[in-house]
Scaffold this active site. Structure first.
Site, short mmCIF file in Angstrom:
data_model
loop_
_atom_site.label_atom_id
_atom_site.label_comp_id
_atom_site.label_asym_id
_atom_site.label_seq_id
_atom_site.Cartn_x
_atom_site.Cartn_y
_atom_site.Cartn_z
N LYS A 175 0.84 -1.20 0.00
CA LYS A 175 0.00 0.00 0.00
C LYS A 175 0.87 1.25 0.00
O LYS A 175 1.90 1.31 0.67
CB LYS A 175 -0.93 -0.03 1.21
N THR A 208 -8.70 8.46 9.16
CA THR A 208 -8.19 7.27 8.47
C THR A 208 -7.91 6.12 9.43
O THR A 208 -7.20 5.18 9.09
CB THR A 208 -6.89 7.62 7.72
N GLY A 210 -8.06 2.76 11.13
CA GLY A 210 -8.59 1.46 10.77
C GLY A 210 -8.63 1.16 9.28
O GLY A 210 -9.23 0.16 8.87
N THR A 211 -7.96 1.98 8.46
CA THR A 211 -8.01 1.73 7.02
C THR A 211 -7.36 0.40 6.65
O THR A 211 -7.85 -0.32 5.78
CB THR A 211 -7.32 2.86 6.24
N GLY A 212 -6.25 0.05 7.31
CA GLY A 212 -5.58 -1.21 7.01
C GLY A 212 -6.41 -2.42 7.37
O GLY A 212 -6.54 -3.36 6.57
N CYS A 213 -6.99 -2.39 8.57
CA CYS A 213 -7.87 -3.48 9.00
C CYS A 213 -9.06 -3.62 8.04
O CYS A 213 -9.43 -4.71 7.61
CB CYS A 213 -8.40 -3.22 10.41
#
Length: 268
Positions: A175, A208, A210-213
């Site tokens: 990412k 932003t 928690g975007t990865g989860c």
């Protein structure tokens, strides 16, 4: 369009990341979410204030009872903060879900800066988790930490993804959100396939958390529903972008996303 996803990850009391974000994302995309919680956190938009460990045996029991009754079409791994937790997860998956595809989000540092992974756990993840990953979804700092390579330029993403594949995973999604470019470019590299780049304009916002989860769970939902990996990633990215764009603005720090933007409100 169902799809059973078992999420093995930590809990976020603020509701923006971790298990809470995972359940919301999977449900919003039409999947069925199940959970095995690895740790409880006292957390809000400003940071992580405490971590309460879940005993290894109880984590193993959570995984066993879910998989032997409900089953799973995909498994998403998030916060695995201790080496013994990593070992417990791998032992349980070897026994109860050896052929179920796994999405691995290598949660290492929270958005607020708190470290969520002990050094010994990182070694265990490289040794046991990454080789079983259908897709690994690190951000740039995580990818650099796992490979020991520095890749500050966007054109180095493919080299970084190849280094992750060398660790044993089937595919890697590197990412690009941590770069300062106007466009956010994520790169997907699967074994024996050409790389796929996904580009979108950066949304300037502090919301932003928690975007990865959320992205990893959205990808897991797509895989569970039978989508090819590149399509699962594309749909997941579109879902997350809209969730960021329509974020509710809660909290004084890194605020949560609007996970429910796909859900039509009921008329009362």
């Amino acid at each position: 369009m169902k799809g059973r996803v078992l999420v093995i990850a930590g809990s976020d009391s603020g509701g923006g990341a971790g298990i809470q974000a995972d359940i919301k994302a999977i449900t919003a995309l039409g999947g069925f979410a199940m959970t095995a919680i690895t740790a409880l956190t006292a957390q809000n938009t400003r940071g992580v204030f405490g971590i309460h460990d879940v005993p290894r045996d109880f984590l193993s029991q959570q995984i066993e009872v879910v998989l032997t009754d409900l089953g799973a079409d995909c498994i998403k791994l998030g916060m695995l903060h201790r080496a013994d937790i990593v070992e417990a997860v791998c032992d349980a998956l070897d026994k109860f879900a050896p052929n179920v595809p796994v999405v691995v989000d290598p949660v290492m540092v929270a958005k607020g800066g708190a470290r969520l992974l002990e050094p010994s756990a990182q070694d265990a993840i490289i040794r046991r988790i990454i080789p079983r990953a259908r897709v690994l979804t690190p951000n740039l700092p995580e990818a650099e930490a796992l490979t020991g390579k520095s890749a500050p330029k966007a054109e180095q993403a493919e080299e970084l993804a190849a280094a992750l594949l060398a660790l044993g995973c089937h595919a890697a999604l590197v990412k690009g959100g941590h770069r300062d470019d106007d466009d956010v470019v994520d790169l997907l590299l699967e074994r024996d396939k050409k790389p796929v780049r996904y580009s979108s304009k950066r949304i300037e916002t502090r919301h932003t958390h928690g975007t990865g989860c959320t992205l990893a769970s959205a990808i897991a939902a797509g895989i569970a529903q039978g989508l090819p990996l590149d399509q699962a990633v594309g749909r997941a990215r579109a879902y997350v972008l809209e969730a960021i764009r329509t974020a509710p603005g809660y909290g004084s720090g890194h605020g949560p996303l609007n996970h429910a933007h796909t859900v039509k409100p009921s008329e009362l």
